[in-house]
Scaffold this motif. Structure first.
Motif, mmCIF file in Angstrom:
data_model
loop_
_atom_site.group_PDB
_atom_site.id
_atom_site.type_symbol
_atom_site.label_atom_id
_atom_site.label_comp_id
_atom_site.label_asym_id
_atom_site.label_seq_id
_atom_site.Cartn_x
_atom_site.Cartn_y
_atom_site.Cartn_z
ATOM 1 N N THR A 129 1.007 -1.227 -0.008
ATOM 2 C CA THR A 129 0.139 0.028 -0.056
ATOM 3 C C THR A 129 0.881 1.327 -0.025
ATOM 4 O O THR A 129 1.740 1.437 0.903
ATOM 5 C CB THR A 129 -1.031 -0.037 1.200
ATOM 6 N N VAL A 130 0.879 2.024 -1.118
ATOM 7 C CA VAL A 130 1.410 3.321 -1.320
ATOM 8 C C VAL A 130 0.343 4.458 -1.045
ATOM 9 O O VAL A 130 -0.496 4.634 -1.860
ATOM 10 C CB VAL A 130 2.221 3.535 -2.573
ATOM 11 N N PRO A 131 0.507 5.126 0.195
ATOM 12 C CA PRO A 131 -0.683 6.337 0.341
ATOM 13 C C PRO A 131 -0.683 7.090 -0.608
ATOM 14 O O PRO A 131 0.384 7.371 -1.502
ATOM 15 C CB PRO A 131 -0.060 6.764 1.787
ATOM 16 N N ASP A 132 -1.803 7.659 -0.714
ATOM 17 C CA ASP A 132 -2.184 8.531 -1.783
ATOM 18 C C ASP A 132 -1.138 9.706 -1.897
ATOM 19 O O ASP A 132 -0.925 10.281 -0.532
ATOM 20 C CB ASP A 132 -3.427 9.145 -1.638
ATOM 21 N N GLY A 133 -0.694 10.332 -2.683
ATOM 22 C CA GLY A 133 0.416 11.417 -2.788
ATOM 23 C C GLY A 133 1.785 10.881 -2.726
ATOM 24 O O GLY A 133 2.758 11.523 -2.884
#
Ligand code: ADP
Ligand code: MG
Length: 335
Positions: free
Chosen positions: A149-153
């Motif tokens: 999971t790569v956080p938004d932004g």
């Protein structure tokens, strides 16, 4: 033996080695890769390059069909990675801890702002760097098995470790194709399989940090010799030089006093990660990390013109004549 030779293609003299080494090159991962084999199957170099091509497709940050692109554009949702990719991300995250944050695959938004990803270089405003650094930090990523999971932004990029891992995978492919003696040149990353056909060590040049000419040679076998230098990619503005290796703590080109870091060890992946890291960490932190490890050696060149090398490489390291007056400091296990 004759039958084996026909099968292997191109070998000579009954010793299994080719009369002439077989070489093949391709432009992959933004660099010229050359694979040279001295024995085994003559199609092995092509197969090794094709393995690198496969990995490039998974790891490209710009190709919209890559796994990294999918993770970076997921809007913060989990993405399932292949084993190749999950393994490398997991390794890079462990190196982030080991190097106390010097290696950070989530630095990509800052690298992009400086233009290092496109060649459209500029010096960003301090406030812009501060803002971007808020979305940097491996602790904000999560890898659960093969799900990332790569956080938004945020964005990740494997540029600091991908070529080293590709080299390790290419060597695996060569071995599967009967090769026991080979050299990979992946844009200055050298990875060696076995020794030269006559059993002697390969002689690998370490470039001068100015980028012009060679400073020293190392004579080694069956290992990776990987260098990160400011000279590889940089731009000049108002009399200042800005290079492509950034300190994740500042978001600016790293000024640790190290201007070139060469790492030698069995794992290309580790050496690639460390060459970038040691450039950021400087000589003191590099020595501490080396003393706590047993799987690499290094050659650091400093901005005040010293070569700092670890004792494991001391007997394989020779300065070229033009630089023979340079100070060489040897880092030893016992301080
Ligand atoms: P190269 O790929 O140019 O041979 P490196 O292995 O040292 O050299 O990787 C440098 C690349 O890694 C840069 O081009 C940049 O994309 C990225 N990078 C720069 N600084 C860092 C850092 N501190 N941590 C992780 N990646 C970085
Ligand atoms: Mg590297």
């Amino acid at each position: 033996m004759t039958a084996a030779c026909i099968f292997m293609g191109g070998c000579s003299g009954g010793n299994g080695y080719f009369d002439e080494p077989v070489s093949k090159s391709d432009f992959l991962m933004d660099t010229y890769m050359t694979v040279t084999v001295y024995n085994g199957s003559s199609s092995a170099p092509e197969k090794a390059l094709s393995r690198a091509g496969e990995l490039e497709k998974k790891w490209s940050v710009t190709d919209s069909s890559s796994e990294i692109y999918a993770a970076d554009h997921s809007g913060g949702k989990p993405v399932t990675l292949s084993e190749d990719t999950a393994d490398l991300v997991s390794f890079a995250l462990s190196m982030n801890e080991k190097t106390d944050g010097a290696l950070d695959i989530s630095l990509y938004p800052v690298l992009r702002e400086w233009g290092f990803t496109t060649g459209e270089y500029r010096v960003p405003e301090d406030s812009r760097i501060t803002e971007l650094l808020e979305s940097v930090g491996c602790e904000k990523l999560s890898l659960d098995g093969r799900d990332i999971t790569v956080p938004d932004g945020m964005s990740i990029d494997l540029g600091s470790v991908g070529k080293g891992r590709a080299g390790d995978e290419m060597i695996k492919t060569l071995k599967e194709n009967g090769v026991t003696s080979a050299m990979l040149d992946l844009g200055g990353n050298i990875q060696l399989l076995g020794s030269k056909p006559d059993g002697s060590d390969f002689r690998i040049a370490v470039r001068h940090p100015s980028g012009e000419g060679n400073l020293a040679k190392v004579e080694v076998s069956d290992c990776a010799v990987i260098t990160s230098g400011g000279y590889e990619r940089f731009f000049e503005q108002d009399g200042n030089i800005y290079w492509h290796i950034l300190d994740p703590k500042t978001g600016c080109p790293a000024h640790s006093g190290v201007v070139s870091a060469t790492v030698i060890g069995k794992s290309g992946t580790l050496c690639d990660a460390l060459s970038t890291s040691l450039f950021v960490m400087g000589t003191e932190r590099a020595a501490d990390l080396w003393r706590a490890s047993d799987d690499f050696d290094y050659i650091l060149v400093t901005d005040d013109g010293r070569a700092v090398i670890t004792e494991g490489i001391e007997n394989s390291f020779t300065l070229y004549d033009e630089f023979s007056s340079m100070t060489v400091e040897v880092v030893r296990r016992e301080k």
